[in-house]
Structure formats: structure tokens, C-alpha cells
Design a protein around this motif. Structure first.
Motif, PDB file in Angstrom:
ATOM      1  N   LEU A  95      38.057  41.543  37.011  1.00  0.00           N
ATOM      2  CA  LEU A  95      37.327  40.336  36.923  1.00  0.00           C
ATOM      3  C   LEU A  95      35.911  39.711  37.371  1.00  0.00           C
ATOM      4  O   LEU A  95      35.590  40.042  38.642  1.00  0.00           O
ATOM      5  CB  LEU A  95      38.352  39.432  37.644  1.00  0.00           C
ATOM      6  N   LEU A  96      35.041  39.914  36.429  1.00  0.00           N
ATOM      7  CA  LEU A  96      33.839  39.334  36.681  1.00  0.00           C
ATOM      8  C   LEU A  96      33.462  38.407  37.120  1.00  0.00           C
ATOM      9  O   LEU A  96      33.655  37.372  36.343  1.00  0.00           O
ATOM     10  CB  LEU A  96      33.097  40.302  35.143  1.00  0.00           C
ATOM     11  N   CYS A  97      32.648  37.891  37.950  1.00  0.00           N
ATOM     12  CA  CYS A  97      32.175  36.531  37.921  1.00  0.00           C
ATOM     13  C   CYS A  97      31.378  36.009  37.563  1.00  0.00           C
ATOM     14  O   CYS A  97      31.699  34.992  37.050  1.00  0.00           O
ATOM     15  CB  CYS A  97      31.242  36.907  39.634  1.00  0.00           C
ATOM     16  N   GLU A  98      30.805  36.365  36.674  1.00  0.00           N
ATOM     17  CA  GLU A  98      29.817  35.364  35.201  1.00  0.00           C
ATOM     18  C   GLU A  98      31.127  35.579  34.183  1.00  0.00           C
ATOM     19  O   GLU A  98      30.464  34.189  33.724  1.00  0.00           O
ATOM     20  CB  GLU A  98      29.229  36.839  34.421  1.00  0.00           C
TER      21      GLU A  98
ATOM     22  N   PRO B  39      29.049  39.301  46.101  1.00  0.00           N
ATOM     23  CA  PRO B  39      29.861  39.935  44.955  1.00  0.00           C
ATOM     24  C   PRO B  39      29.397  39.074  43.431  1.00  0.00           C
ATOM     25  O   PRO B  39      28.784  38.393  43.204  1.00  0.00           O
ATOM     26  CB  PRO B  39      31.129  39.091  45.466  1.00  0.00           C
ATOM     27  N   LYS B  40      29.900  40.909  43.065  1.00  0.00           N
ATOM     28  CA  LYS B  40      29.892  40.636  41.809  1.00  0.00           C
ATOM     29  C   LYS B  40      31.423  40.863  40.448  1.00  0.00           C
ATOM     30  O   LYS B  40      31.042  40.488  39.828  1.00  0.00           O
ATOM     31  CB  LYS B  40      28.648  41.835  41.052  1.00  0.00           C
ATOM     32  N   LYS B  41      32.201  40.663  41.321  1.00  0.00           N
ATOM     33  CA  LYS B  41      33.446  41.019  40.762  1.00  0.00           C
ATOM     34  C   LYS B  41      34.728  40.814  41.716  1.00  0.00           C
ATOM     35  O   LYS B  41      34.992  41.658  43.116  1.00  0.00           O
ATOM     36  CB  LYS B  41      33.808  42.403  40.122  1.00  0.00           C
ATOM     37  N   LEU B  42      36.205  41.043  41.128  1.00  0.00           N
ATOM     38  CA  LEU B  42      36.672  40.745  41.866  1.00  0.00           C
ATOM     39  C   LEU B  42      37.957  42.375  41.924  1.00  0.00           C
ATOM     40  O   LEU B  42      37.864  42.314  40.281  1.00  0.00           O
ATOM     41  CB  LEU B  42      38.343  39.918  42.160  1.00  0.00           C
ATOM     42  N   ILE B  43      38.326  42.924  42.069  1.00  0.00           N
ATOM     43  CA  ILE B  43      38.909  44.118  42.450  1.00  0.00           C
ATOM     44  C   ILE B  43      40.778  43.896  42.197  1.00  0.00           C
ATOM     45  O   ILE B  43      40.668  43.609  43.854  1.00  0.00           O
ATOM     46  CB  ILE B  43      38.537  45.341  42.802  1.00  0.00           C
ATOM     47  N   ASN B  44      41.107  44.393  41.522  1.00  0.00           N
ATOM     48  CA  ASN B  44      43.043  44.256  41.956  1.00  0.00           C
ATOM     49  C   ASN B  44      43.320  45.392  42.688  1.00  0.00           C
ATOM     50  O   ASN B  44      43.584  46.315  41.543  1.00  0.00           O
ATOM     51  CB  ASN B  44      43.511  43.577  40.996  1.00  0.00           C
ATOM     52  N   VAL B  45      43.775  45.254  43.946  1.00  0.00           N
ATOM     53  CA  VAL B  45      44.420  46.593  45.096  1.00  0.00           C
ATOM     54  C   VAL B  45      45.049  46.223  45.327  1.00  0.00           C
ATOM     55  O   VAL B  45      45.657  47.782  45.684  1.00  0.00           O
ATOM     56  CB  VAL B  45      42.858  47.212  46.047  1.00  0.00           C
ATOM     57  N   ALA B  46      46.136  45.176  44.902  1.00  0.00           N
ATOM     58  CA  ALA B  46      47.509  45.524  45.569  1.00  0.00           C
ATOM     59  C   ALA B  46      48.482  44.583  44.538  1.00  0.00           C
ATOM     60  O   ALA B  46      47.735  43.509  44.104  1.00  0.00           O
ATOM     61  CB  ALA B  46      48.158  45.565  46.509  1.00  0.00           C
TER      62      ALA B  46
ATOM     63  N   VAL C 252      52.844  38.460  42.978  1.00  0.00           N
ATOM     64  CA  VAL C 252      51.556  38.406  44.176  1.00  0.00           C
ATOM     65  C   VAL C 252      50.715  39.671  44.147  1.00  0.00           C
ATOM     66  O   VAL C 252      51.203  41.179  43.918  1.00  0.00           O
ATOM     67  CB  VAL C 252      52.075  38.024  45.389  1.00  0.00           C
ATOM     68  N   SER C 253      49.611  39.046  44.516  1.00  0.00           N
ATOM     69  CA  SER C 253      48.544  39.865  44.111  1.00  0.00           C
ATOM     70  C   SER C 253      47.349  40.216  45.458  1.00  0.00           C
ATOM     71  O   SER C 253      47.535  38.664  45.144  1.00  0.00           O
ATOM     72  CB  SER C 253      47.865  40.582  42.641  1.00  0.00           C
ATOM     73  N   VAL C 254      46.885  41.182  45.382  1.00  0.00           N
ATOM     74  CA  VAL C 254      45.608  41.192  46.464  1.00  0.00           C
ATOM     75  C   VAL C 254      44.546  41.168  45.807  1.00  0.00           C
ATOM     76  O   VAL C 254      44.338  42.848  44.916  1.00  0.00           O
ATOM     77  CB  VAL C 254      45.224  42.112  47.379  1.00  0.00           C
ATOM     78  N   TRP C 255      43.175  40.686  45.383  1.00  0.00           N
ATOM     79  CA  TRP C 255      41.717  40.386  44.878  1.00  0.00           C
ATOM     80  C   TRP C 255      40.747  40.988  45.947  1.00  0.00           C
ATOM     81  O   TRP C 255      40.720  40.175  46.738  1.00  0.00           O
ATOM     82  CB  TRP C 255      41.311  39.925  44.150  1.00  0.00           C
ATOM     83  N   LEU C 256      40.493  41.763  45.854  1.00  0.00           N
ATOM     84  CA  LEU C 256      38.919  41.699  46.910  1.00  0.00           C
ATOM     85  C   LEU C 256      37.531  41.822  45.986  1.00  0.00           C
ATOM     86  O   LEU C 256      37.297  42.626  44.970  1.00  0.00           O
ATOM     87  CB  LEU C 256      39.074  43.635  48.270  1.00  0.00           C
ATOM     88  N   PHE C 257      36.647  41.347  47.448  1.00  0.00           N
ATOM     89  CA  PHE C 257      35.292  41.717  46.590  1.00  0.00           C
ATOM     90  C   PHE C 257      34.522  43.399  46.408  1.00  0.00           C
ATOM     91  O   PHE C 257      35.217  43.655  47.154  1.00  0.00           O
ATOM     92  CB  PHE C 257      34.120  40.535  47.180  1.00  0.00           C
TER      93      PHE C 257
ATOM     94  N   PHE D  87      35.447  31.834  40.907  1.00  0.00           N
ATOM     95  CA  PHE D  87      34.920  32.500  42.117  1.00  0.00           C
ATOM     96  C   PHE D  87      34.556  31.372  43.039  1.00  0.00           C
ATOM     97  O   PHE D  87      34.603  31.730  44.012  1.00  0.00           O
ATOM     98  CB  PHE D  87      33.419  32.960  41.146  1.00  0.00           C
ATOM     99  N   LYS D  88      33.314  30.523  42.473  1.00  0.00           N
ATOM    100  CA  LYS D  88      32.822  29.115  43.234  1.00  0.00           C
ATOM    101  C   LYS D  88      33.855  28.640  44.587  1.00  0.00           C
ATOM    102  O   LYS D  88      33.887  28.362  45.129  1.00  0.00           O
ATOM    103  CB  LYS D  88      32.476  28.554  42.355  1.00  0.00           C
TER     104      LYS D  88
END
Length: 346
Positions: free
Chosen positions: A80-83, A57-64, A46-51, A89-90
């Protein structure tokens, strides 16, 4: 798999209500929640990702992440890059949970097949959106490596509760950070970065009590930049601000770490000198005076030299701190009367 929502919800609610130190990393204050989610849902990770930017938002960042043995430095967080993953991301931006029975074929997660799923043996995913003020802020990602899994409504609801608990923790962390910033603003001078008058008065009273208990002497030095009004009149207030900041840096570089330099206001500064008798304070003031006089302040078009008048007093531990401030203020007047750029002791 069957989940008794009433039981696991109560456990999660109790856990999320416990007092927690949110001043550290995301990993430190989210790990218990995502580990609880991992055990309850019986998944492998299980992980947490924040915009990066909730409004654009351009990317998601894994913080935990339950897989991490130790905290990561912020610069090492996976991204993770949105593009590169537009479908995912949608889907996340709609706020609806992603219950991908087969992560390799589900259109919302299939984009990860070649870059992540195959290499990590991930077969199934359940991702629940983290909200902030009703707007998607990130996602709690639950991943399994076993057989394909038809996610039950209770499991989806539970994952969403884990995401909501993470959202509350993140909000508390933001409020704590804001409180720290407000406290800093309340006790710091915005221009020089030094402590301000409010901090000085609080610190002075504390130091008096401490020095009474320790039986030590406490001294204070007041510094007043000579002819500062001329600098503002001759060069303008912007250059005057440059001079004040350079003056503060010069003085800080001359003092001990335990000495407290504060800006009273305008061109007046105060130094609290713990465990220092009057003669020691006079020597400190003289070093400050010499350092300031030698320090040439360079701007784009000018080289400016300033001098400073110093007043020194031993703090009277039997009286309020304001009494000693008045004493050292009188010493400054005497220094000005004696021609400035000198040190006068009470």
C-alpha cells in the motif's frame, strides 16, 4: 460479542512466550499469533503490514496473512502506497487503533472502498498499531465480512495485545538477524569475503578431531602472493585490495566445495584440504599456482599478473593445529628461497 480478557490474554501470553524459530519468513513466525487473533475476535481475516522505512515511511508491506496457504516470496508481498491512502496512513502514524464499525464510511478506512473493500466484501475493520521503540512500525489489520460491528473496548485491547506480541516476535527476529551478521563479521575477512584466521583456527581443531575419528588424512596449503609489497608501492593500496579480491576469487574457483580457503592476513592465505594426503595437496597447490599465474587482473588502467609461492604439509593429527601451521610456514620460506612461484612440501 463478549471477550473474557483474562482468559484470552493468558492464552496469548503463553503462546507468545513459546520458543520459536524466527529465522524464516514473517509468515512462518507470525501466523500462529494472527490465527489466534482471527479465532478470538471471530473475524474473516487478520494480516500484518510493516512500514518500509520506520523513519520515513512511503508504503506498507503485507508480510503475513491468515488467508495465505503458503509463504510468499518477498517480491510478491502486497503493498500500500502512503500517497494513495493519506487518511489511513495519518491515522496509523498516530499509534491509535482504528475501530471502523463501517469501513466504507469511516474516514480513516473509506479510501479502500473502491480499491479493496467492495471487491473483497469487507464491511468492518479493527487495526492495531505495531510499535518499534515507541514509533509506529506497522499494523495488525482485522477484517470482517459480516454485519457492521461496534467494536468493544475489550476487543480493541485484545487486538492491541496481538500487535504487541507481533512486535516482540519482530524484535527477536531482528536480533537473530543481527547476531547472524555479527557472527559472519567475526569469522569473515571483510575485504575478500573469505573465512579469517579466527575461523581457520576453530575449523582446524574441529577437522583434526573429525579426521582422527574417520582415520583420514588432512592437509594444509599456505599461499603467499609474491612481491605483493611492490604492487602496493607501484599502484597504491586500492589496487592492492583489488588484487587480493581477484586472487581470492581465482583460488576459490580452483578448489573443491569442501575445501576451506581462509585469509590469514596481508597477502597470506591458507587452504584446509579434508581427506587429502600430502601428494594430493601438492597437486592442488600446483593447480592453484598455475591458475594464479594465468589470471590477468584488469583494473581501470592496469593489467596485473601475480604469482604465488605455496607451502604444503600434512596436518599432524597428534599435535595442535598451530604446529602444522608452523610447518607449512617454513615451507613457504623455502619456496621464497627457491625463487618464488613454486610449490614446496614439508
Amino acid at each position: 460479542m463478549f471477550i473474557d480478557l483474562s482468559e484470552v490474554t493468558q492464552r496469548l501470553r503463553r503462546m507468545s512466550s513459546e520458543e520459536l524459530d524466527v529465522s524464516g519468513s514473517y509468515q512462518s513466525f507470525l501466523l500462529d499469533l494472527i490465527c489466534e487473533g482471527k479465532d478470538t475476535l471471530v473475524v474473516d481475516q487478520v494480516s500484518v503490514w510493516l512500514f518500509d522505512d520506520i523513519s520515513n515511511p512511503k508504503k506498507l508491506i503485507n508480510v503475513a496473512n491468515t488467508q495465505w496457504d503458503n509463504d510468499l516470496n518477498a517480491e510478491d508481498y502486497p503493498v500500500l502506497l502512503c500517497e494513495e491512502y493519506p487518511n489511513y496512513f495519518k491515522a496509523i502514524s498516530t499509534g491509535v487503533s482504528i475501530n471502523a464499525t463501517d469501513a466504507h464510511s469511516d474516514p480513516r478506512t473509506a479510501e479502500f472502498r473502491d480499491t479493496y473493500l467492495i471487491s473483497n466484501n469487507i464491511t468492518t475493520m479493527l487495526d492495531a498499531t505495531i510499535f518499534k521503540n515507541g514509533i509506529p512500525h506497522g499494523v495488525v489489520c482485522c477484517e470482517g465480512r459480516g454485519p457492521l460491528r461496534e467494536w468493544q473496548s475489550a476487543e480493541i485491547a485484545y487486538a492491541e495485545m496481538v500487535a504487541d506480541c507481533c512486535s516482540r516476535r519482530l524484535l527477536v527476529s531482528e536480533l537473530w538477524t543481527l547476531q547472524q551478521q555479527m557472527t559472519k563479521l567475526a569469522f569473515h575477512d571483510a575485504l575478500t569475503g573469505l573465512k579469517n584466521r579466527r575461523y581457520l583456527m576453530d575449523s582446524g581443531h574441529r577437522e583434526i578431531r573429525r579426521h582422527i575419528r574417520a582415520g583420514e588424512q588432512l592437509s594444509v596449503v599456505m599461499l603467499d602472493i609474491d612481491h605483493f609489497k611492490r604492487i602496493n608501492d607501484s599502484y597504491g593500496h586500492e589496487i592492492g585490495d583489488v588484487v587480493l579480491k581477484a586472487f581470492a576469487q581465482c583460488c576459490q574457483g580452483t578448489l573443491r566445495a569442501e575445501d576451506c580457503l581462509c585469509r590469514l592476513g596481508g597477502e597470506e592465505f591458507i587452504v584446509l584440504l579434508p581427506n587429502t594426503p600430502t601428494e594430493g595437496a601438492r597437486e592442488v597447490a600446483e593447480r592453484l599456482r598455475i591458475s594464479v599465474e594465468k589470471n590477468i587482473i584488469e583494473t581501470a588502467h592496469h593489467h596485473i599478473q601475480v604469482t604465488v609461492s605455496c607451502g604444503v604439509a600434512q596436518v599432524n593429527l597428534a599435535k595442535p593445529f598451530s604446529y602444522s601451521l608452523k610447518q607449512v610456514d617454513h615451507a613457504i620460506y623455502d619456496a621464497k628461497a627457491q625463487g618464488r612461484n613454486c610449490v614446496v612440501c614439508c
